[in-house]
Design an enzyme around this catalytic site. Sequence first.
Site, PDB file in Angstrom:
ATOM      1  N   GLY A  12      14.391  17.680  20.085  1.00  0.00           N
ATOM      2  CA  GLY A  12      14.736  16.193  19.899  1.00  0.00           C
ATOM      3  C   GLY A  12      14.301  15.058  20.759  1.00  0.00           C
ATOM      4  N   PHE A  13      14.820  14.062  20.370  1.00  0.00           N
ATOM      5  CA  PHE A  13      14.431  12.870  21.255  1.00  0.00           C
ATOM      6  C   PHE A  13      15.044  13.134  22.697  1.00  0.00           C
ATOM      7  CE2 PHE A  13      16.224   8.528  22.189  1.00  0.00           C
ATOM      8  CZ  PHE A  13      15.307   8.183  22.928  1.00  0.00           C
ATOM      9  N   ASP A  57      19.341  28.232  15.405  1.00  0.00           N
ATOM     10  CA  ASP A  57      20.561  27.427  14.855  1.00  0.00           C
ATOM     11  C   ASP A  57      21.853  27.790  15.803  1.00  0.00           C
ATOM     12  OD1 ASP A  57      22.818  26.201  13.622  1.00  0.00           O
ATOM     13  OD2 ASP A  57      22.352  26.789  11.610  1.00  0.00           O
ATOM     14  N   TYR A  63      22.245  34.318  21.592  1.00  0.00           N
ATOM     15  CA  TYR A  63      22.059  35.682  22.826  1.00  0.00           C
ATOM     16  C   TYR A  63      20.999  35.310  23.652  1.00  0.00           C
ATOM     17  CZ  TYR A  63      21.497  40.213  24.536  1.00  0.00           C
ATOM     18  OH  TYR A  63      21.219  41.310  25.486  1.00  0.00           O
ATOM     19  N   TYR A 146      30.314  13.005  11.820  1.00  0.00           N
ATOM     20  CA  TYR A 146      29.382  12.968  13.268  1.00  0.00           C
ATOM     21  C   TYR A 146      30.527  12.680  14.255  1.00  0.00           C
ATOM     22  CZ  TYR A 146      26.588  11.600  17.232  1.00  0.00           C
ATOM     23  OH  TYR A 146      25.794  11.473  18.356  1.00  0.00           O
ATOM     24  N   LYS A 150      32.273  15.408  17.134  1.00  0.00           N
ATOM     25  CA  LYS A 150      32.049  15.318  18.463  1.00  0.00           C
ATOM     26  C   LYS A 150      33.281  15.030  19.333  1.00  0.00           C
ATOM     27  CE  LYS A 150      27.468  14.840  19.048  1.00  0.00           C
ATOM     28  NZ  LYS A 150      26.696  16.000  20.058  1.00  0.00           N
ATOM     29  N   ARG A 187      17.557   4.536  12.636  1.00  0.00           N
ATOM     30  CA  ARG A 187      18.159   3.776  13.330  1.00  0.00           C
ATOM     31  C   ARG A 187      17.296   2.353  13.686  1.00  0.00           C
ATOM     32  NH1 ARG A 187      20.057   8.001  17.796  1.00  0.00           N
ATOM     33  NH2 ARG A 187      18.433   9.181  16.784  1.00  0.00           N
TER      34      ARG A 187
HETATM   35  N1  UDP Z   1      20.809  -1.472  11.488  1.00  0.00           N
HETATM   36  C1  UDP Z   1      20.076  -2.450  10.885  1.00  0.00           C
HETATM   37  N2  UDP Z   1      18.697  -2.293  10.146  1.00  0.00           N
HETATM   38  C2  UDP Z   1      18.357  -1.113  10.080  1.00  0.00           C
HETATM   39  C3  UDP Z   1      18.993  -0.005  10.833  1.00  0.00           C
HETATM   40  C4  UDP Z   1      20.071  -0.506  11.476  1.00  0.00           C
HETATM   41  O1  UDP Z   1      20.529  -3.513  10.804  1.00  0.00           O
HETATM   42  O2  UDP Z   1      17.159  -0.714   9.461  1.00  0.00           O
HETATM   43  C5  UDP Z   1      22.247  -1.986  11.952  1.00  0.00           C
HETATM   44  C6  UDP Z   1      22.922  -1.049  11.759  1.00  0.00           C
HETATM   45  O3  UDP Z   1      23.716  -1.575  10.491  1.00  0.00           O
HETATM   46  C7  UDP Z   1      23.978  -0.998  12.760  1.00  0.00           C
HETATM   47  C8  UDP Z   1      23.134  -1.660  14.130  1.00  0.00           C
HETATM   48  O4  UDP Z   1      21.820  -1.676  13.582  1.00  0.00           O
HETATM   49  O5  UDP Z   1      24.840  -2.319  12.696  1.00  0.00           O
HETATM   50  C9  UDP Z   1      22.738  -0.228  14.926  1.00  0.00           C
HETATM   51  O6  UDP Z   1      22.592   1.010  14.086  1.00  0.00           O
HETATM   52  P1  UDP Z   1      21.951   2.493  14.290  1.00  0.00           P
HETATM   53  O7  UDP Z   1      21.597   3.179  13.200  1.00  0.00           O
HETATM   54  O8  UDP Z   1      20.757   2.047  15.112  1.00  0.00           O
HETATM   55  O9  UDP Z   1      22.847   3.104  15.070  1.00  0.00           O
HETATM   56  P2  UDP Z   1      24.556   2.939  15.270  1.00  0.00           P
HETATM   57  O10 UDP Z   1      24.740   2.228  16.647  1.00  0.00           O
HETATM   58  O11 UDP Z   1      25.073   2.200  14.034  1.00  0.00           O
HETATM   59  O12 UDP Z   1      25.080   4.289  15.220  1.00  0.00           O
END
Ligand code: UDP
Length: 315
Positions: A12-13, A57, A63, A146, A150, A187
């Site tokens: 992952g990232f 997974d 193991y 999520y 967590k 994101r």
């Molecule tokens: N967001 C946005 N446009 C996008 C993706 C996200 O305006 O194309 C907004 C989202 O609604 C949130 C903020 O950016 O308010 C950060 O969103 P992200 O999905 O990066 O992570 P979060 O902090 O919400 O887990």
Amino acid sequence: MSARVVITGAAGFIGSHLAETLLDRGYSVVGIDNLVTGDVANIAHLANRDFLFIEHDVTNYIYLDGPVDIVLHWASPASPIDYLEIPIPTLKVGALGTHKALGLAKAKDAKFVLASTSEVYGDPLEHPQKESYWGNVNPIGPRGVYDEAKRFAEAMTTAYHRYHGVDAKIVRIFNTYGPRMRIRDGRAVPNFIAQALRGEDLTVYGDGSQTRSFCFISDLVNGVLRLIDSDTNEPVNIGNPQEMTIGQIANEILALTDSRSRIVYRDLPVDDPRVRQPDISRARALLDWEPRVTLADGLSQTIEYFRQKLVDAST
Ligand code: UDP
């Protein structure tokens, strides 16, 4: 013999950056990933190093032969669009996966670090967020899969520390960005950069007045490495306290990419936190850590990565 680290979510990232930095520091690294949101392209360059990759997974028994000194449990979807598409795997890796990873740490007498999240604070009623804040989470909302996984993971990690004596640590990761985020990650930062580079409209959700605080990947990795070496078992926030609105970061990305894209407004997702900013006093005091990379520098490095990815994708 060099110390051996197991990283779940290594493709992952963040996992891939942890793997690379630990290899640079002389550790032997075992990476485990089921490639649901991870990508082997993130770790292909580690093939000739002291790195073993296992496709697995981690909600199932892990193991592994031989000694293990540190287990870093990073496996999890981490983007709001992932929680919507794969809610049950998200719950399972946070709950069952954490149990399995802790079981491995206990069996091997290894240190353990849980990748937790600012999402444990939900849509916070306390601002900025200190580790002592218990949060404001909707358990049955779209992000609940999520957030609650967590929160369960933190409870399980703490129980393994208290009842089994595992040297278990918890890092609460705030919004982090950088190279190796997926182009279709969903994101804000990867969306805006990909949109700006393609000349598409930048999709700001809501009116863009909600805030986040963005930390560059190298700062986050340094914080995690300091946490591993520390003797604390309290949760520690790692993030950049520089808070800004989503509208501001969209504009910053437009400026840095020299893009002529426009900003368009879309519906705000359900339960989208209004504000988020880490209080990093604990990290400063216990780890002597604070972020160093400026937003302009971090975004420029990320934009370069996405530019190259988009060129590769089109050839
Ligand atoms: N967001 C946005 N446009 C996008 C993706 C996200 O305006 O194309 C907004 C989202 O609604 C949130 C903020 O950016 O308010 C950060 O969103 P992200 O999905 O990066 O992570 P979060 O902090 O919400 O887990």
